[in-house]
Design an enzyme around this catalytic site. Structure first.
Site, PDB file in Angstrom:
ATOM      1  N   SER A 135     -18.717  68.143  45.177  1.00 43.99           N
ATOM      2  CA  SER A 135     -17.619  68.415  44.253  1.00 43.99           C
ATOM      3  C   SER A 135     -16.388  68.986  44.949  1.00 43.99           C
ATOM      4  CB  SER A 135     -18.083  69.368  43.140  1.00 43.99           C
ATOM      5  OG  SER A 135     -18.374  70.648  43.663  1.00 43.99           O
ATOM      6  N   LYS A 172     -15.928  76.387  43.204  1.00 46.68           N
ATOM      7  CA  LYS A 172     -14.811  75.651  42.608  1.00 46.68           C
ATOM      8  C   LYS A 172     -13.498  76.376  42.912  1.00 46.68           C
ATOM      9  CE  LYS A 172     -17.170  72.410  40.371  1.00 46.68           C
ATOM     10  NZ  LYS A 172     -18.435  72.653  41.118  1.00 46.68           N
TER      11      LYS A 172
END
Length: 221
Positions: A135, A172
């Site tokens: 990701s 993230k």
């Protein structure tokens, strides 16, 4: 302790003492909330402030485990006061899989130690987290890499964070606007995680301060 505690405050205090005796470091607000059935970490924070006003504990601002017992502080060196979980003399701990709901630096999560000193990174690293998935590939954080993490809950928009969402830990990019938080992946194949802090629980475990490619010891600052 100079003033009597309410039954609920006593429960919180007893849980803090129990956690510190068993694990060697204090619980987070989220851990207190889960253990005592509070609706949110904000309720735990209110009890901590009340305990501090009554002299039962001392709260260190800006850290998720910043709780101290005055009686124990008298036996603690200044360096220990600022580091609730000191890095091992063996080097930086490498964290693999993180069990749901447990502290990220729990002994059972440590795969091994890397001989790099914490000061190799700026700010200093407290542990290395093994990356799962792709990701964050567009910023060069790949499957199997080790992300160097500085433990803090003071963060700015745009920083790469290690975030705990209920029982999941994820890496993230952080953006906040009021009560709204976006945890943005750096890969167009992954949708952002949208949170409303009035109803969703978010705990920041730290910020990324460097990458070791493939876990092979080649550090990228």
């Amino acid at each position: 302790m100079t003033r009597p505690l309410t039954p609920r405050q006593q429960n919180v205090y007893d849980f803090i003492v129990k956690t510190m005796n068993e694990l060697g470091y204090p619980p987070t607000r989220a851990e207190i909330s889960r253990a005592l059935g509070f609706r949110s970490p904000n309720a735990a924070e209110e009890h901590l402030r009340a305990l501090e006003r009554k002299g039962a504990i001392r709260v260190i601002r800006g850290t998720s485990r910043g709780i101290r017992l005055p009686a124990q502080e008298a036996e603690t060196t200044p360096s220990q006061l600022t580091q609730p979980e000191p890095p091992s003399s063996q080097g930086l701990p490498i964290i693999g899989e993180v069990a749901a709901g447990s502290p990220i630096l729990a002994a059972e999560h440590i795969d091994r130690y890397c001989p790099l000193p914490p000061e190799y990174f700026t700010p200093r690293a407290d542990y290395l987290l093994r990356v799962r998935g792709l990701s964050m590939k567009d910023v060069g954080i790949l499957e199997g890499d080790l992300l160097a993490v500085h433990r803090t809950d003071r963060i700015r928009n745009g920083q790469i964070v290690v975030a705990r969402l209920e029982d999941d830990v994820t890496v993230k990019r952080f953006h906040r606007d009021g009560h709204h938080v976006t945890l943005q992946a750096e890969n167009e194949d992954f949708a952002p995680i949208e949170l409303d802090l009035r109803r969703d629980h978010l705990e920041i475990e730290g910020i990324g301060v460097g990458v070791i490619r493939g876990g092979n010891g080649q550090a990228l600052g």
